[in-house]
Design an enzyme around this catalytic site. Structure first.
Site, PDB file in Angstrom:
ATOM      1  N   SER A 137     -32.438  47.914  69.895  1.00 32.99           N
ATOM      2  CA  SER A 137     -33.483  47.819  70.931  1.00 32.99           C
ATOM      3  C   SER A 137     -34.740  48.575  70.521  1.00 32.99           C
ATOM      4  O   SER A 137     -35.741  48.495  71.196  1.00 32.99           O
ATOM      5  CB  SER A 137     -32.951  48.356  72.246  1.00 32.99           C
ATOM      6  OG  SER A 137     -32.519  49.669  72.065  1.00 32.99           O
ATOM      7  N   HIS A 189     -32.802  40.926  70.329  1.00 33.47           N
ATOM      8  CA  HIS A 189     -32.660  42.048  71.263  1.00 33.47           C
ATOM      9  C   HIS A 189     -32.302  41.518  72.646  1.00 33.47           C
ATOM     10  O   HIS A 189     -33.154  40.982  73.357  1.00 33.47           O
ATOM     11  CB  HIS A 189     -33.960  42.866  71.310  1.00 33.47           C
ATOM     12  CG  HIS A 189     -33.896  43.998  72.293  1.00 33.47           C
ATOM     13  ND1 HIS A 189     -35.007  44.456  72.959  1.00 33.47           N
ATOM     14  CD2 HIS A 189     -32.844  44.726  72.760  1.00 33.47           C
ATOM     15  CE1 HIS A 189     -34.635  45.436  73.774  1.00 33.47           C
ATOM     16  NE2 HIS A 189     -33.343  45.605  73.677  1.00 33.47           N
ATOM     17  N   GLU A 231     -35.557  39.199  73.154  1.00 28.98           N
ATOM     18  CA  GLU A 231     -36.657  39.412  72.219  1.00 28.98           C
ATOM     19  C   GLU A 231     -36.193  38.978  70.828  1.00 28.98           C
ATOM     20  O   GLU A 231     -35.186  39.489  70.318  1.00 28.98           O
ATOM     21  CB  GLU A 231     -37.089  40.884  72.222  1.00 28.98           C
ATOM     22  CG  GLU A 231     -37.849  41.296  73.476  1.00 28.98           C
ATOM     23  CD  GLU A 231     -38.366  42.729  73.390  1.00 28.98           C
ATOM     24  OE1 GLU A 231     -39.501  42.991  73.841  1.00 28.98           O
ATOM     25  OE2 GLU A 231     -37.624  43.598  72.859  1.00 28.98           O
ATOM     26  N   ASN A 271     -39.627  47.602  75.248  1.00 28.00           N
ATOM     27  CA  ASN A 271     -39.336  49.042  75.234  1.00 28.00           C
ATOM     28  C   ASN A 271     -40.580  49.857  74.909  1.00 28.00           C
ATOM     29  O   ASN A 271     -40.752  50.974  75.390  1.00 28.00           O
ATOM     30  CB  ASN A 271     -38.211  49.346  74.244  1.00 28.00           C
ATOM     31  CG  ASN A 271     -36.859  49.068  74.876  1.00 28.00           C
ATOM     32  OD1 ASN A 271     -36.763  48.871  76.084  1.00 28.00           O
ATOM     33  ND2 ASN A 271     -35.822  49.042  74.067  1.00 28.00           N
TER      34      ASN A 271
END
Ligand code: T1G
Length: 688
Positions: free
Chosen positions: A403, A424, A436, A474
């Site tokens: 991540s 991800h 992702e 993130n």
């Protein structure tokens, strides 16, 4: 006139709408349809009409692309009135989807016939509006108020059988829709049956009230839901024409609202995200067998998604006990999802047969795609990728579910960096739609298409990302959380910040989220990065201090909040407040009051600023992709449309003012993003 084809069969005018791909009721379609209905009315040799759609669907509704523009005649209510006043019966023959204005068109006809696979619904509230062409008045006349309130306020889509049971359809036929429609016109029941002339079936007021309360709760009392309830209830109290005018007025007001604009933006952004740049539009590598490395929570969730999507799955873990447990859990989950009707029993049984558990690397030799989902540590990832180098077959895609770790650093452990890609997933992996797809510097050009196609096959929303710390989601969430931590030191308590952002629309505030996901995960990441952190950078030690004291969040019943019987305390306790006040004092900060708006704007501008940098660095293909990621992965309120859409609704001078505020709060290392790149609307954006 090519948006509608007409033919005559047995004296019946067949009107086929053709505005592919989804036969949206654009102005040319409306004009052609009205002309056809007028022809049906005027030509004596014609005894009835059938309306159907060309291609894969009946009608997906009004043309959403026309919403931001002035309405052009003829309008749908006028066409539907013409159908109802036409002396000849008209049948709607439904296949694929009959949604929004498409279902309203069918409700204006004298009968509705569908295939079993047809879905019907009035999803307008998902676009921040209400049905604007009679749906709020005709549907309750067939189903009653309680069902109409439920369906219109949720936007729920029903399969034909269920809609038939509710009185929305007259017949469900397995084939030859057109033939069935003509058969209906030849039958004894054929004739004019305008729904608008029907009475709303009686229901107990308490049941209606219950339906209303349930709809408001489920719909978070959003403006469209509130308006829908008011107008739908008029169906049993107000003359049809008058209530129709009220419906239209509410529809037009809502359609012009920022909330509706935001929901349209995200509707088109979700579809745009699937598009790759020309050089990456390549044939995806064929994938039939998927190996998942790591039978933990993420690994099992990924395996479940792949099994439900029809892949053969090899789940590998050296911890044989964990592996066996995860295997059992997967089988149970498949059976439970069949019982819940999410998948068929046949798929559930068949999927279990496609699952293999492996406790040795040799087990992955047949995999076309390997997805690593092990502990988030570079050394551990390296060990796995070295094994993949040895055991995965040539041409297999080697994906990592990291991540935030550097994809290129992970790929460096293999001799086939061109086959390495980031996939991800978000937890829980079999529920969260977002994926992702992260390209490394050496990822072969066909990997993007392969990752996107794989994501789509799992019914996910894949978004292409470049390789950078935290990719899109993130990275932005980190900037948001960091700014919220600064606000802790500046004067706000965790509960004030959480309340302000929950009032803004986030499902959960950042400190409640941190407690839920476990403070120790972030703590470990910070410790891993402590040696590289520039001491001049502003750093809030509150989380570290909490973890030092064993307060890891919900899992230890204490973090920023306390948790008794799983219930979060209303506010932070004296221990937490003392830690925060001490951090403020250490930084020489005189704690001051931050209003709800102060908190919201600082948190949002931190996201916007990071989004601008992500675009400048081409980590995201387009601005709207960032909104899709935040809405689908981080609980950003859909009705605001995402940080980019939010920024575009703000006055520039206030955005610049807010940037000045976080620049001052951040101090050393603050990077001011180029707002122009974010605020500038592109062709893609102009669809909404
Ligand atoms: N208007 C304009 N374009 C539309 C559209 C619509 N209603 N629906 C889909 N498209 C485009 C979409 O952008 C995409 O374009 C392509 O069609 C394929 O869509 C008066 C006012 C029907 C279930 O909310 O839910 O009626 O990206 O990729 O996955 O009361 O599309 O290829 O350029 O989604 O097979 C209410 C919206 C409107 C339904 C098909 N209707 N559509 O899903 O294909 S408001 C809706 C969908 C209304 C009235 C009110 C889905 C679908 P492009 P897709 P799909």
């Amino acid at each position: 006139m090519d948006t509608l084809q007409t033919t005559i069969r047995d004296g019946v005018l067949i009107m086929e709408i053709s505005n592919l791909p989804v036969n949206a009721l654009s102005q040319p379609v409306r004009a052609a349809l009205l002309a056809a209905v007028e022809r049906l009315t005027s030509e004596p040799e014609l005894r009835g009409g059938v309306i159907l759609g060309a291609g894969r669907t009946f009608v997906a509704g009004a043309d959403i692309k026309e919403f931001g523009k002035p309405s052009l005649a003829p309008l749908l209510p006028d066409i539907f009135a013409a159908i109802e006043s036409c002396p000849k019966p008209v049948v709607a023959a439904l296949h694929g989807a009959a949604l929004g204005g498409g279902l309203e068109l069918a409700l204006a006809c004298d009968a509705r016939i569908a295939l079993p696979s047809t879905v019907v619904g009035l999803p307008e509230v998902t676009l921040g509006i209400i049905p604007g062409a009679g749906g709020t008045q005709r549907l309750p006349r067939l189903t009653g108020l309680t069902t109409a309130i439920r369906l219109i306020c949720s936007g729920e889509q029903l399969k034909a059988e269920a809609a038939h049971r509710l009185g929305m359809l007259d017949e469900v036929v397995v084939e030859d829709l057109q033939g069935a429609a003509i058969a209906w016109l030849n039958s004894a029941q054929a004739g004019k049956r305008p729904v608008s002339a029907m009475r709303v079936p009686e229901e107990a007021p308490e049941d209606i009230a219950k339906a209303e309360q349930a709809a408001l709760r489920a719909g978070k009392s959003r403006p469209a839901v509130v308006a829908a309830i008011t107008v739908v209830k008029e169906a049993s109290s107000t003359p049809f024409a008058e209530a129709l005018a009220h419906e239209r007025a509410a529809f037009l007001t809502l359609r012009a609202s920022p909330e509706a604009a935001a929901l349209r933006h995200i509707f088109f952004a979700e579809r745009e995200a699937a598009r790759l740049p020309a050089d990456l539009q390549q044939t995806p590598r064929p994938i039939r067998t998927v190996a998942v490395i790591g039978a933990g929570t993420m690994g099992s969730g990924i395996a479940l998604s792949a099994l439900e999507a029809g892949y053969t799955v090899i789940l590998l873990d050296q911890n044989t006990e964990l592996l066996a447990k995860s295997g059992d859990k997967l089988r149970t989950q498949l059976q439970e999802r069949a019982q819940a009707g999410k998948i068929s029993t046949a798929v559930a049984q068949e999927a279990q047969a496609r699952l293999t558990l492996a406790d040795g690397w040799a087990g992955i030799a047949l995999a076309d795609l390997v997805i690593e989902a092990v502990f988030e540590d570079l050394a551990v990832k390296h060990e796995v990728f070295r094994q993949l180098d040895t055991h995965a077959k040539p041409g297999a895609v080697l994906a990592t579910n990291t991540s935030y770790l550097d994809i290129d650093a992970i790929a460096a452990a293999t001799k086939r960096r061109e086959d390495v890609l980031g996939l991800h997933f978000f937890s829980p992996a079999h529920v969260m739609k977002l994926l992702e797809v992260v390209r490394g510097a050496h990822s072969a050009s066909d990997l993007a298409a392969t990752g996107m196609a794989f994501g789509k096959s799992l019914k996910k929303l894949p978004v292409l990302c470049g390789n950078g710390f935290g990719f899109i989601g993130n990275r932005i969430y980190n900037a948001y959380r960091t700014q919220c931590e600064f606000m802790l030191e500046d004067g706000a308590w965790p509960e004030e910040i959480d309340a302000a952002l929950e009032a803004f629309g986030f499902a959960m505030g950042p400190f409640s989220v941190a407690d839920l996901s476990g403070l120790d995960i972030a703590w470990r990441m910070r410790q891993a990065r402590a040696s590289t952190r520039d001491p001049r950078t502003r750093y809030v030690p509150v989380l570290d201090e909490l973890c030092e004291r064993g307060r890891f969040g919900r899992k230890t019943c204490a973090g920023y909040y306390n948790y008794a019987d799983g219930k979060r305390s209303a506010g932070s306790d004296d221990v937490v407040r003392a830690i925060i006040s001490e951090a403020s004092a250490k930084r020489g900060i005189a704690r001051h009051v931050l209003t709800t708006e102060d908190i919201q704007r600082r948190a949002l501008i931190a996201m916007v600023n990071e989004a601008a940098q992500i675009l400048t660095e081409a980590i995201a293909q387009r601005a709207s992709d960032i909104d899709v990621v935040l809405v689908h992965g981080y609980g950003f309120p859909r009705w605001v449309g995402g940080p980019v859409q939010w920024a575009r609704e703000q006055e520039r001078k206030y955005l610049e003012r807010d940037l000045d505020i976080i620049a001052a709060a951040t101090g050393f290392g603050f990077v001011r993003g180029d707002l122009d790149i974010l605020l500038k609307k592109t062709n893609e954006d102009n669809a909404s």
